[in-house]
Design an enzyme around this catalytic site. Sequence first.
Site, short mmCIF file in Angstrom:
data_model
loop_
_atom_site.label_atom_id
_atom_site.label_comp_id
_atom_site.label_asym_id
_atom_site.label_seq_id
_atom_site.Cartn_x
_atom_site.Cartn_y
_atom_site.Cartn_z
N GLU A 168 -21.61 122.86 -37.83
CA GLU A 168 -21.27 124.28 -37.65
C GLU A 168 -20.71 124.53 -36.26
O GLU A 168 -19.69 125.20 -36.07
CB GLU A 168 -22.52 125.16 -37.83
CG GLU A 168 -23.09 125.19 -39.23
CD GLU A 168 -24.12 124.11 -39.48
OE1 GLU A 168 -24.08 123.05 -38.81
OE2 GLU A 168 -24.96 124.31 -40.37
N GLY A 209 -34.61 121.26 -29.42
CA GLY A 209 -33.67 122.38 -29.54
C GLY A 209 -34.36 123.73 -29.48
O GLY A 209 -33.94 124.65 -28.79
N ARG A 210 -35.47 123.85 -30.23
CA ARG A 210 -36.16 125.16 -30.31
C ARG A 210 -36.99 125.45 -29.08
O ARG A 210 -37.64 126.49 -29.01
CB ARG A 210 -36.98 125.24 -31.60
CG ARG A 210 -37.94 124.07 -31.80
CD ARG A 210 -38.46 124.03 -33.24
NE ARG A 210 -39.29 122.86 -33.51
CZ ARG A 210 -38.84 121.68 -33.90
NH1 ARG A 210 -37.54 121.50 -34.03
NH2 ARG A 210 -39.65 120.68 -34.14
N HIS A 253 -41.22 152.13 -41.94
CA HIS A 253 -40.55 152.88 -43.01
C HIS A 253 -39.92 151.94 -44.02
O HIS A 253 -39.02 152.33 -44.76
CB HIS A 253 -39.51 153.82 -42.40
CG HIS A 253 -40.16 154.81 -41.47
ND1 HIS A 253 -40.65 156.02 -41.90
CD2 HIS A 253 -40.46 154.72 -40.15
CE1 HIS A 253 -41.20 156.65 -40.87
NE2 HIS A 253 -41.10 155.88 -39.80
N LYS A 298 -28.02 118.53 -44.92
CA LYS A 298 -26.81 118.22 -44.12
C LYS A 298 -26.03 117.08 -44.76
O LYS A 298 -24.81 117.15 -44.89
CB LYS A 298 -27.23 117.77 -42.71
CG LYS A 298 -27.72 118.88 -41.80
CD LYS A 298 -27.95 118.31 -40.40
CE LYS A 298 -28.74 119.24 -39.52
NZ LYS A 298 -29.10 118.67 -38.24
#
Length: 558
Positions: free
Chosen positions: A224, A279-280, A396, A516
Site C-alpha cells: 500500500e 511498527g505499532r 447518542h 498479503k
Amino acid sequence: MSVEPPVSIQPGTPSLTEFPAWKALSSHFKAIRDKHLREFFADDARRGERFTAEAAGLYLDYSKNRITAETLRLLVQLAEECGLQKRIAAMFEGKPINSTERRAVLHTALRAPRDAQIMADGINVVPEVHAVLDRMTTFANELCSGGWRGHTGKRIRNIVNIGIGGSDLGPVMAYEALRAYSQRDMVFRFVSNVDGTDFREATRDISPEETLFIVCSKTFTTTETLANAHAARQWMLDAFDDARAVSKHFVAVSTNTVEVSDFGIDPANMFGFWDWVGGRYSMDSAIGLSTMIAIGPQNFRSMLAGFHAMDEHFRTTPFDRNLPVIMGLLAIWYNNFFGSETLAVLPYDQYLKRFPAYLQQLAMESNGKQARLDGFPVNYQTSQIVWGEPGTNGQHSFYQLIHQGTRLIPCDFIGFCQTLNPLGNHHDLLMANLFAQTEALAFGKTSEEVKSEGTPDWLCPHRTFPGNRPTNTILAERLTPYTLGTLVALYEHAVFTQGAIWNIDSFDQWGVELGKELAKRIVKEMAPMGDPNLKHDSSTNALIRRYVGCRDGGGITG
Ligand code: F6P
C-alpha cells in the site's frame, strides 16, 4: 532464520489455567460474579478513594469495577506467578523477547534520556536514538523556518505522510491529539489506504511546489505504502517534469536503506530506526517526523518525556499501585473470567478522536494470538476487541447497548480537567456527561426507582437500568504533549502486561501475512482479460471473475 527455537522457549510449560492464582481466581469469581457495584460501594464508604492510583500526572479511578481487594490481590499473584516482573526487566534490558522474530523490544529506548544506557546486542542504543532525534530536530526547524524549500524555491506548507498501520496510525492520532499545539499555517495530511481515493482526496487542493511527502515504512516493502509513494512521485513529476524535484519533496523514514534508495530517495534524506522498534510502537521514533514538524521539536521531546515517565512508573512500581499493571489485570479479569469480548475506549476529548483506532492496532495486533510462546495452543481467550468513539457523540449512538444490552462491555473513560478550547460552559457539560455515564453504568436504576417515578408497570422493564457495568476513569489535568505520552505508554504497558499473562509473543504479527500473499497472487490474476484458470475455491474464483468482467464493462450481473 535459524530452524532451532530460541533457548528462552521452554516447550510444554504448564498452562496459565493450571496456575494456583488462576484456580483461586476461578473460585473467587464464582463467589463475587453476581455481587452488584451498589453493594461494593455500600460495603465501603471510601471505595471511590481506595481503588485509585496515580502516576505521571494521570489519575486512575478503578473503583467502579466488579472487584474486591481480594480480587486485586489474586490478580497481582497471577502476575507474579506468570513472571511479569522478569518479563518487564527483560524488555527494558533489550533481551530478545520477540522470540518468533528473535528481536529485542526496545520502544522504551526511544524516549530514554540522553545519558541513559540501554544495550541491544552489546551496543548502547541511546546515542543512536538521540542522533536521529537531533537530525529530525534540525530538519523540522529548517523546514519550518523556510531554510528547506521546494524545487521551485517555494516554502513547504503541506506535509503528506504516506504509511499504513503503525506508520500511519501513530502519526495521525498524535497529529489530531495535539492539533492545538500544531503549526496552523501548515497543512498535514495522512495517506494510508491503497484505495486511490485516499491519495486523490489528500492531494486535490494542495500545490506540489509546496508539498513534502514523508514516506514512512519500517520495511519499505509494504504494498500500500509503495503504491501511494509511486503515485506521489508521479504526481510530483507531472507537475515538474524533472526527476530532480524528488530530492526536495520526498523524505523517507525506514529501517531499509537499500529499498529507500532503490525507490529514488537519497539516503541522506532518510531518517532511520531499528528492527527493535515494532511498527505499532514506533510513533516516537522517526515515524513521528510529521508529529515533530507539526508541534515543534520541544513539544515532541515533552511528549517523549511523558512516555518515559510512564515507562519508569511501570518498571519500578509495585504491581498493586502500577497503573498499566492494574489496567492489564482488569482486562484479564473481564476477558477471561466474565467472558467479556470487547473493551470500549471513550475519550471525552474531541482531539482524541483517533485514539481508539490507534489502540486497536496496539492491542489487537499485539495480543490477537492463539499460540503460546512455546507453540502450544492457548486454552483461554486472548486479546479483547478494542473500539470506541469520543464522548459525548457515542452516547447518542451505541451507549444504549452498553447500558441495557445483554453484553458486558467494560469501558475506559478518559477526561481532562481543563479544556484547550474554553467555550461557555461546554467543558463542564462534557465532563458532567462523563461522570454521569460512569455513575449510570455502575449503579443503574432499579425497577422500584422507576416505578416510584410514576412509570406504568408495563413500561418499567424498558426504563430499568441494570447497572453493574464496569468502568475505569482516567483523569488528567490537560491534554498536552506530555500527557499524550503518558496515556499512550499506559496502554502500551497494559497490553504488555496482558501478553505476559497470556504467555504469547505480543510483538510479532504473523496473522497479517496470509492475506498479503493471496492478494499478491490475485492481483496478477486480474490482468486485462483475467486468468481463465483460477485455482481458488469456487467462491473466490467467481468473485474474481465477476469483478474483472464488471470492471471491463460487462456489468455486475454478468
Ligand atoms: O501488515 C501489518 C504491518 O506489518 C504492521 O505491523 C505495520 O505497522 C504495518 O504493516 C506497516 O509496515 P511498514 O511500516 O513496514 O510499512
